[in-house]
Design a protein around this motif. Structure first.
Motif, PDB file in Angstrom:
ATOM      1  N   GLU A 175       0.834  -1.204   0.000  1.00 29.66           N
ATOM      2  CA  GLU A 175       0.000   0.000   0.000  1.00 29.66           C
ATOM      3  C   GLU A 175       0.869   1.253   0.000  1.00 29.66           C
ATOM      4  O   GLU A 175       0.576   2.221  -0.710  1.00 29.66           O
ATOM      5  N   ALA A 176       1.949   1.243   0.791  1.00 33.20           N
ATOM      6  CA  ALA A 176       2.821   2.416   0.875  1.00 33.20           C
ATOM      7  C   ALA A 176       3.565   2.674  -0.424  1.00 33.20           C
ATOM      8  O   ALA A 176       3.977   3.814  -0.690  1.00 33.20           O
ATOM      9  N   SER A 177       3.753   1.646  -1.241  1.00 30.37           N
ATOM     10  CA  SER A 177       4.482   1.797  -2.499  1.00 30.37           C
ATOM     11  C   SER A 177       3.549   2.061  -3.677  1.00 30.37           C
ATOM     12  O   SER A 177       3.969   1.923  -4.836  1.00 30.37           O
ATOM     13  N   GLY A 178       2.314   2.436  -3.401  1.00 29.75           N
ATOM     14  CA  GLY A 178       1.374   2.716  -4.484  1.00 29.75           C
ATOM     15  C   GLY A 178       0.839   1.460  -5.135  1.00 29.75           C
ATOM     16  O   GLY A 178       0.542   1.450  -6.329  1.00 29.75           O
ATOM     17  N   GLN A 179       0.717   0.389  -4.343  1.00 30.49           N
ATOM     18  CA  GLN A 179       0.214  -0.901  -4.817  1.00 30.49           C
ATOM     19  C   GLN A 179       1.036  -1.426  -6.003  1.00 30.49           C
ATOM     20  O   GLN A 179       0.501  -1.830  -7.031  1.00 30.49           O
ATOM     21  N   ASP A 180       2.331  -1.440  -5.777  1.00 28.54           N
ATOM     22  CA  ASP A 180       3.282  -1.884  -6.803  1.00 28.54           C
ATOM     23  C   ASP A 180       4.020  -3.111  -6.260  1.00 28.54           C
ATOM     24  O   ASP A 180       4.839  -3.005  -5.340  1.00 28.54           O
ATOM     25  N   TRP A 181       3.744  -4.278  -6.839  1.00 30.01           N
ATOM     26  CA  TRP A 181       4.358  -5.515  -6.340  1.00 30.01           C
ATOM     27  C   TRP A 181       5.866  -5.554  -6.594  1.00 30.01           C
ATOM     28  O   TRP A 181       6.626  -6.100  -5.798  1.00 30.01           O
ATOM     29  N   GLU A 182       6.306  -4.971  -7.708  1.00 23.40           N
ATOM     30  CA  GLU A 182       7.745  -4.938  -7.990  1.00 23.40           C
ATOM     31  C   GLU A 182       8.482  -4.112  -6.941  1.00 23.40           C
ATOM     32  O   GLU A 182       9.529  -4.519  -6.421  1.00 23.40           O
ATOM     33  N   GLU A 183       7.935  -2.950  -6.636  1.00 22.04           N
ATOM     34  CA  GLU A 183       8.547  -2.092  -5.629  1.00 22.04           C
ATOM     35  C   GLU A 183       8.527  -2.772  -4.256  1.00 22.04           C
ATOM     36  O   GLU A 183       9.478  -2.654  -3.474  1.00 22.04           O
ATOM     37  N   THR A 184       7.450  -3.487  -3.985  1.00 25.00           N
ATOM     38  CA  THR A 184       7.335  -4.205  -2.713  1.00 25.00           C
ATOM     39  C   THR A 184       8.428  -5.262  -2.587  1.00 25.00           C
ATOM     40  O   THR A 184       9.085  -5.370  -1.543  1.00 25.00           O
ATOM     41  N   ALA A 185       8.632  -6.027  -3.651  1.00 27.05           N
ATOM     42  CA  ALA A 185       9.669  -7.062  -3.633  1.00 27.05           C
ATOM     43  C   ALA A 185      11.051  -6.446  -3.452  1.00 27.05           C
ATOM     44  O   ALA A 185      11.885  -6.956  -2.687  1.00 27.05           O
TER      45      ALA A 185
END
Length: 434
Positions: A175-185
Motif C-alpha cells: 500500500e505504501a508503495s502505491g500498490q506496486d508488487w515490484e517495488e514491494t519485492a
C-alpha cells in the motif's frame, strides 16, 4: 468469598470456559439461576466480547448471544463495557471472583458465573506450574511428555500464523508503495540484505531510490552502483580514494543525484554499522550485490514468486557483483580473498524472508490458496536455520528438520512461549489437560 490467586488471568478463564473444565453438577449464577451450557460459543480474537454465538439456558430460558470473561466482576465497569453497545448482547459474564453485581440498563443484574468454586484444584495447580517457571520455554521440563503429533500440529499452526503476520507487513509495504508488487519485492529484499543492524537504513535507501529509477539504468551496472552507493553516502571523497573505479563512480553518482534530485536526500555514511558484521555482510558489498540482482532480473517479483523450486531461486540469487567488488569488501585496498557472490545462507534467508512472505501476501490479495502452498513448499525445501532459538528447541528434542520447522519454532518461541500464552498453544493445553 474466595481469594483471587495472583497468577490467574483471563486466558485461564477462556480455557476453562471453552473446554468446560468445571466441576460436575448444576451451574448456578451468583443470583441463584440455573445455567445449562448448550454451546460455549466461539473464541473471538478481535474487539468485542470474548465468545460469540454462545447458546445457554438460564433459568429455563434459552439465550443466544455473547459471553465475556474477567478476573473480577468489577472489571466490567473498569473496562467501561457498560457504555459500549458492542457488549449489549452479552448473555453471561464469567469471572474468577465475584466482587460486586453489574447492573444492566433495565436495572437487573447481568447474569454472572463465578468459576473459582467450580474449578479443580489440580487443574489450577497444573496451570500455575506451567506459567510460574523461569525457563525461556515454560513447558521445558514437561515438553517431552507431549506426543510428537501434537508438537507437529502446533508447529503447523505457528508457521501459518507467522506467514500471516509477515503477509500483513508485505501488504503494508504494498500500500505504501502505491500498490506496486515490484517495488514491494525490491524493498523487502533490500531490507533483508541490510541484516538486523542496517535493515532500517536499507529500507530508507530503497524508498529514496525507487526501483523504477534503478530499472532505467539496468544496462549499466556502474550506474546502478552509483545510484545505490552514492545515495547511501558510502562513496568516499576525492581526498580519500582516487582509484579508477571510485573516480568514475563518484562522477556518475553526482550526475545521477542531480538528475533525480537525490543530492539532498543522501544518507550519512556514519549511520551505517560495520561492527560485528562479516566482511561479506558489509553495506558496500550488499549494495553491490543488490545492484547486480537488479541488473540481472527484469522482474524481481516474478523471480521470487515464479518458481516452485527452491534450488532454482537460490541459483537466481547467487550472482557475482561487478569486478571491483570481486576484490574489495569496501573502498580501500584490495582484499587477498573475497567471497563476492551472495552466500548460500543469505540466499536462503531471502527465500525465507522475502519470497515466502511475498507469496503469502499475494495469495491473500488474489485469493489463490495455491500460492500459499508454494510458500510452504519453498520453506520445506530449505535447510533449517541455525540460531539461538532453534538450538533451544533442539535441546528439548523438537525435530527441526527444515526452514518450515525453524520458522515455526521461532514463532512458537516469540509469540507463545515468551509471553507465556500457554493456553493458546496446543502443547500447553495438552499438558494442562493431562
Amino acid at each position: 468469598m474466595p481469594v483471587v490467586t495472583p497468577t490467574i488471568d483471563e486466558e485461564f478463564l477462556y480455557f476453562i470456559w471453552q473446554f468446560q473444565y468445571v466441576t460436575t453438577g448444576t451451574l448456578t449464577t451468583t443470583d441463584g439461576e440455573a445455567v445449562e451450557v448448550l454451546h460455549p460459543g466461539f473464541r473471538n480474537h478481535n474487539a468485542g466480547p470474548d465468545f460469540l454465538n454462545a447458546r445457554l439456558r438460564i433459568a429455563g430460558v434459552e439465550w443466544v448471544g455473547t459471553v465475556e470473561a474477567h478476573v473480577k466482576t468489577s472489571d466490567w465497569l473498569i473496562h467501561r463495557h457498560q457504555g459500549d453497545h458492542a457488549y449489549d448482547n452479552v448473555i453471561l459474564h464469567i469471572v474468577w471472583q465475584h466482587d460486586r453485581p453489574v447492573p444492566r440498563p433495565d436495572g437487573t443484574n447481568l447474569p454472572t458465573l463465578e468459576l473459582a468454586p467450580l474449578t479443580s484444584g489440580t487443574l489450577l495447580t497444573k496451570y500455575q506450574a506451567l506459567t510460574a517457571g523461569t525457563d525461556a520455554i515454560p513447558c521445558a521440563g514437561q515438553f517431552r511428555m507431549v506426543k510428537p503429533l501434537r508438537q507437529t500440529a502446533m508447529l503447523d499452526t505457528a508457521l501459518m500464523q507467522r506467514l500471516e503476520r509477515k503477509a500483513d507487513v508485505v501488504m503494508a509495504i504494498y500500500e505504501a508503495s502505491g500498490q506496486d508488487w515490484e517495488e514491494t519485492a525490491y524493498r523487502l529484499m533490500a531490507t533483508y540484505l541490510g541484516s538486523k543492524v542496517n535493515a532500517q537504513l536499507m529500507e530508507q535507501l530503497a524508498r529514496t531510490v525507487p526501483l523504477k529509477t534503478l530499472q532505467k539504468h539496468r544496462n549499466s551496472l556502474l550506474q546502478l552502483e552509483a545510484l545505490l552507493l552514492g545515495t547511501a553516502g558510502l562513496i568516499p571523497d576525492e581526498a580519500d580514494h582516487n582509484d579508477d573505479y571510485t573516480v568514475v563512480l563518484r562522477r556518475e553518482s553526482h550526475f545521477l543525484a542531480t538528475k533525480y534530485g537525490l543530492a539532498d536526500k543522501q544518507l550519512s555514511a556514519h549511520l551505517w554499522k560495520w561492527g560485528k558484521l562479516r566482511p561479506a555482510g558489509f553495506p558496500t558489498m550488499r549494495l553491490a550485490q543488490l545492484a547486480r540482482l537488479i541488473q540481472e532480473h527484469g522482474s524481481l517479483f516474478s523471480m521470487f514468486i515464479g518458481t516452485n523450486e527452491a534450488a532454482a531461486l537460490l541459483n537466481a540469487l547467487q550472482l557475482m557483483p561487478s569486478a571491483y567488488w570481486q576484490t574489495h569488501y569496501r573502498f580501500d585496498k584490495a582484499a587477498s580473498k573475497v567471497s563476492a557472490s551472495l552466500g548460500g545462507t543469505t540466499a536462503e534467508g531471502l527465500v525465507v524472508n522475502t519470497a515466502a512472505p511475498l507469496l503469502a501476501a499475494y495469495a491473500r490479495h488474489k485469493d489463490v490458496p495455491d500460492l500459499l502452498d508454494r510458500a510452504v513448499s519453498l520453506l520445506e525445501q530449505l535447510p533449517a536455520e541455525d540460531n539461538r532459538i532453534t538450538r533451544i528447541w533442539d535441546d528439548l528434542g523438537l525435530n527441526v528438520r527444515n526452514a518450515f520447522d525453524s520458522q515455526a519454532s521461532i514463532e512458537l518461541y516469540n509469540e507463545f512461549c515468551t509471553p507465556k500464552r500457554c493456553l493458546n498453544c496446543q502443547i500447553g493445553i495438552a499438558l494442562v489437560k493431562q
